[in-house]
Motif scaffolding. Structure first.
Motif, PDB file in Angstrom:
ATOM      1  N   SER A  10      -3.979  84.708 115.528  1.00 44.55           N
ATOM      2  CA  SER A  10      -2.572  84.897 115.871  1.00 44.55           C
ATOM      3  C   SER A  10      -2.340  86.386 116.121  1.00 44.55           C
ATOM      4  O   SER A  10      -3.216  87.076 116.630  1.00 44.55           O
ATOM      5  CB  SER A  10      -1.684  84.350 114.750  1.00 44.55           C
ATOM      6  OG  SER A  10      -0.324  84.446 115.089  1.00 44.55           O
ATOM      7  N   SER A  11      -1.181  86.896 115.759  1.00 44.72           N
ATOM      8  CA  SER A  11      -0.860  88.297 116.046  1.00 44.72           C
ATOM      9  C   SER A  11       0.392  88.698 115.288  1.00 44.72           C
ATOM     10  O   SER A  11       1.179  87.846 114.837  1.00 44.72           O
ATOM     11  CB  SER A  11      -0.635  88.477 117.550  1.00 44.72           C
ATOM     12  OG  SER A  11      -0.110  89.752 117.844  1.00 44.72           O
ATOM     13  N   MET A  12       0.606  90.007 115.184  1.00 43.38           N
ATOM     14  CA  MET A  12       1.870  90.508 114.661  1.00 43.38           C
ATOM     15  C   MET A  12       3.049  90.022 115.488  1.00 43.38           C
ATOM     16  O   MET A  12       4.167  89.878 114.989  1.00 43.38           O
ATOM     17  CB  MET A  12       1.867  92.038 114.651  1.00 43.38           C
ATOM     18  CG  MET A  12       1.168  92.667 113.474  1.00 43.38           C
ATOM     19  SD  MET A  12       1.939  92.184 111.917  1.00 43.38           S
ATOM     20  CE  MET A  12       0.939  90.783 111.433  1.00 43.38           C
ATOM     21  N   GLY A  31      -2.959  93.270 113.131  1.00 41.09           N
ATOM     22  CA  GLY A  31      -1.964  94.242 113.539  1.00 41.09           C
ATOM     23  C   GLY A  31      -2.464  94.966 114.768  1.00 41.09           C
ATOM     24  O   GLY A  31      -2.988  94.345 115.697  1.00 41.09           O
ATOM     25  N   PHE A  32      -2.357  96.270 114.784  1.00 43.13           N
ATOM     26  CA  PHE A  32      -2.692  97.024 115.987  1.00 43.13           C
ATOM     27  C   PHE A  32      -4.096  97.621 115.895  1.00 43.13           C
ATOM     28  O   PHE A  32      -4.367  98.468 115.048  1.00 43.13           O
ATOM     29  CB  PHE A  32      -1.644  98.102 116.235  1.00 43.13           C
ATOM     30  CG  PHE A  32      -0.316  97.507 116.594  1.00 43.13           C
ATOM     31  CD1 PHE A  32      -0.029  97.160 117.905  1.00 43.13           C
ATOM     32  CD2 PHE A  32       0.626  97.240 115.615  1.00 43.13           C
ATOM     33  CE1 PHE A  32       1.180  96.573 118.236  1.00 43.13           C
ATOM     34  CE2 PHE A  32       1.847  96.663 115.928  1.00 43.13           C
ATOM     35  CZ  PHE A  32       2.122  96.328 117.241  1.00 43.13           C
ATOM     36  N   PRO A  73      -1.665  88.358 107.689  1.00 46.28           N
ATOM     37  CA  PRO A  73      -1.619  89.630 108.424  1.00 46.28           C
ATOM     38  C   PRO A  73      -2.721  90.575 107.955  1.00 46.28           C
ATOM     39  O   PRO A  73      -2.983  90.696 106.757  1.00 46.28           O
ATOM     40  CB  PRO A  73      -0.242  90.210 108.060  1.00 46.28           C
ATOM     41  CG  PRO A  73       0.492  89.108 107.364  1.00 46.28           C
ATOM     42  CD  PRO A  73      -0.545  88.232 106.759  1.00 46.28           C
ATOM     43  N   VAL A  74      -3.373  91.215 108.903  1.00 46.40           N
ATOM     44  CA  VAL A  74      -4.291  92.324 108.613  1.00 46.40           C
ATOM     45  C   VAL A  74      -3.770  93.468 109.473  1.00 46.40           C
ATOM     46  O   VAL A  74      -4.188  93.663 110.607  1.00 46.40           O
ATOM     47  CB  VAL A  74      -5.751  91.960 108.959  1.00 46.40           C
ATOM     48  CG1 VAL A  74      -6.680  93.117 108.589  1.00 46.40           C
ATOM     49  CG2 VAL A  74      -6.175  90.690 108.237  1.00 46.40           C
ATOM     50  N   ASP A  75      -2.812  94.223 108.923  1.00 43.86           N
ATOM     51  CA  ASP A  75      -1.949  95.033 109.790  1.00 43.86           C
ATOM     52  C   ASP A  75      -1.558  96.399 109.245  1.00 43.86           C
ATOM     53  O   ASP A  75      -0.674  97.057 109.796  1.00 43.86           O
ATOM     54  CB  ASP A  75      -0.678  94.247 110.098  1.00 43.86           C
ATOM     55  CG  ASP A  75       0.207  94.026 108.876  1.00 43.86           C
ATOM     56  OD1 ASP A  75      -0.262  94.260 107.743  1.00 43.86           O
ATOM     57  OD2 ASP A  75       1.371  93.630 109.052  1.00 43.86           O
ATOM     58  N   GLY A  76      -2.192  96.831 108.158  1.00 47.15           N
ATOM     59  CA  GLY A  76      -1.862  98.147 107.616  1.00 47.15           C
ATOM     60  C   GLY A  76      -0.435  98.258 107.104  1.00 47.15           C
ATOM     61  O   GLY A  76       0.105  99.359 106.974  1.00 47.15           O
ATOM     62  N   GLY A  77       0.172  97.121 106.813  1.00 49.22           N
ATOM     63  CA  GLY A  77       1.534  97.129 106.272  1.00 49.22           C
ATOM     64  C   GLY A  77       2.634  97.012 107.310  1.00 49.22           C
ATOM     65  O   GLY A  77       3.815  97.044 106.967  1.00 49.22           O
ATOM     66  N   PHE A  78       2.272  96.844 108.592  1.00 49.71           N
ATOM     67  CA  PHE A  78       3.275  96.794 109.665  1.00 49.71           C
ATOM     68  C   PHE A  78       4.323  95.715 109.407  1.00 49.71           C
ATOM     69  O   PHE A  78       5.525  95.950 109.570  1.00 49.71           O
ATOM     70  CB  PHE A  78       2.585  96.543 111.010  1.00 49.71           C
ATOM     71  CG  PHE A  78       3.521  96.499 112.182  1.00 49.71           C
ATOM     72  CD1 PHE A  78       3.851  97.661 112.873  1.00 49.71           C
ATOM     73  CD2 PHE A  78       4.066  95.296 112.623  1.00 49.71           C
ATOM     74  CE1 PHE A  78       4.711  97.627 113.960  1.00 49.71           C
ATOM     75  CE2 PHE A  78       4.913  95.249 113.706  1.00 49.71           C
ATOM     76  CZ  PHE A  78       5.263  96.407 114.375  1.00 49.71           C
ATOM     77  N   SER A  79       3.894  94.526 109.010  1.00 52.15           N
ATOM     78  CA  SER A  79       4.823  93.412 108.828  1.00 52.15           C
ATOM     79  C   SER A  79       5.703  93.583 107.592  1.00 52.15           C
ATOM     80  O   SER A  79       6.722  92.900 107.449  1.00 52.15           O
ATOM     81  CB  SER A  79       4.063  92.088 108.745  1.00 52.15           C
ATOM     82  OG  SER A  79       3.144  92.092 107.665  1.00 52.15           O
ATOM     83  N   ALA A  80       5.319  94.483 106.699  1.00 53.10           N
ATOM     84  CA  ALA A  80       6.094  94.682 105.469  1.00 53.10           C
ATOM     85  C   ALA A  80       7.128  95.801 105.601  1.00 53.10           C
ATOM     86  O   ALA A  80       8.034  95.909 104.771  1.00 53.10           O
ATOM     87  CB  ALA A  80       5.142  95.022 104.318  1.00 53.10           C
ATOM     88  N   TYR A  81       7.020  96.603 106.651  1.00 51.67           N
ATOM     89  CA  TYR A  81       7.841  97.826 106.757  1.00 51.67           C
ATOM     90  C   TYR A  81       9.104  97.551 107.566  1.00 51.67           C
ATOM     91  O   TYR A  81       9.029  97.039 108.690  1.00 51.67           O
ATOM     92  CB  TYR A  81       7.008  98.921 107.414  1.00 51.67           C
ATOM     93  CG  TYR A  81       7.673 100.285 107.493  1.00 51.67           C
ATOM     94  CD1 TYR A  81       8.385 100.786 106.416  1.00 51.67           C
ATOM     95  CD2 TYR A  81       7.563 101.047 108.641  1.00 51.67           C
ATOM     96  CE1 TYR A  81       8.987 102.041 106.491  1.00 51.67           C
ATOM     97  CE2 TYR A  81       8.139 102.291 108.717  1.00 51.67           C
ATOM     98  CZ  TYR A  81       8.852 102.782 107.647  1.00 51.67           C
ATOM     99  OH  TYR A  81       9.434 104.025 107.726  1.00 51.67           O
TER     100      TYR A  81
END
Length: 283
Positions: A165-167, A210-211, A272-280
């Motif tokens: 999937s994706s962010m 994530g990115f 998510p594997v996103d460096g925290g993007f979805s949490a910020y």
């Protein structure tokens, strides 16, 4: 590839669509390093061969097929060959996908003057064929391989499907409405499949990267001068770890999800594997 921890996928057959790209090839190498026999499906034979050769040179076992994931006949032909060569699929990674420039707006937000500017591609200018092709590649490109290869996974002891999937599935990103919608469909489909397959022993989960810098987005994120673009800097400002991900940082989540001993009660989730993007929240 040297794994940071020990995990065994010996005697497992892993089929990976989109396995020749930056992220897909890293996943293939990780699965092979853990002992799986890896079958790489993609469009570009030259890229496929490079990944296959790299895996085999490092002591792994890999096979590659140039195939259109939107052709069920092509997929069925590959399935028959895989069955005869290495056996039934145990692990399916649906990694094929991508965006299309004609399904992308020029600006993040519409301005009134854009409607009279022929150089701007607004929402109203999005090409319906490009949007349709994008949805087909991302959604049907996940559904069809699952129809074909999951047949042989029914009632296996520890079969698993991992969708990519994706962010964009969590929060739609500006400029790419079709891609965001298509990835949201992947997340929804993951949950549906997890329920549908729950009585026949197939777990279905998804990873939402994530990115990461890939071949598809590099020109959007890195300028000709080698510096980050404005969009790249905006992304990093919303990513708490303040950097892009490295492909190897998907490996831990991938191997956890495909290992039945480690994640047998994990089903129908999008991680998510996103460096925290979805949490910020941005503030």
């Amino acid at each position: 590839m040297n794994l940071p921890f020990q995990i065994s996928l010996e005697n497992k057959v892993a089929v990976v669509t989109g396995g020749s790209g930056v992220l897909g090839s890293t996943m293939c190498e990780a699965l092979a390093a853990a002992g799986a026999k890896v079958v790489i499906l993609a469009r570009n034979k030259e890229k496929i061969d490079k990944v296959v050769d790299r895996i085999n040179a490092n002591g792994g076992e890999a096979y590659g097929y140039a195939v259109n994931v939107l052709s069920k006949d092509d997929l069925e032909a590959v399935r028959e060959e895989v069955l005869s060569k290495v056996g039934p699929c145990n692990i399916l990674i649906n990694g094929a996908g991508g965006n299309h420039p004609k399904a992308t707006t020029s600006r993040e937000r519409l301005k009134l003057e854009d409607l009279e500017d022929a150089e701007q591609q607004t929402f109203f200018d999005l090409d319906s064929n490009a949007v349709e092709g994008l949805f087909n590649l991302n959604f049907l490109g996940t559904l069809l391989p699952t129809q074909v290869f999951a047949k042989d996974m029914v009632n296996q002891a520890d079969a698993t499907v991992i969708n990519i999937s994706s962010m964009n599935a969590f929060r739609p990103l500006t400029k790419i409405p079709a891609y965001s919608g298509a990835k949201a469909a992947i997340s929804n489909f993951t949950q549906w499949l997890a329920v549908h397959f729950s009585k026949v022993g197939i777990r279905v989960n998804a990873i939402a990267p994530g990115f990461f810098l890939t071949d598809q987005n590099r020109s959007l994120l890195i300028g000709e001068n080698g510096e980050y673009s404005d969009r790249a800097n905006k992304i990093l400002s919303q990513t708490p770890v303040e950097r892009f991900g490295e492909p190897e940082e998907l490996v831990g989540t991938l191997l956890w999800l495909v290992n039945h001993k480690a994640s047998s009660f994990v089903n129908g989730v999008v991680i998510p594997v996103d460096g925290g993007f979805s949490a910020y929240s941005g503030v």
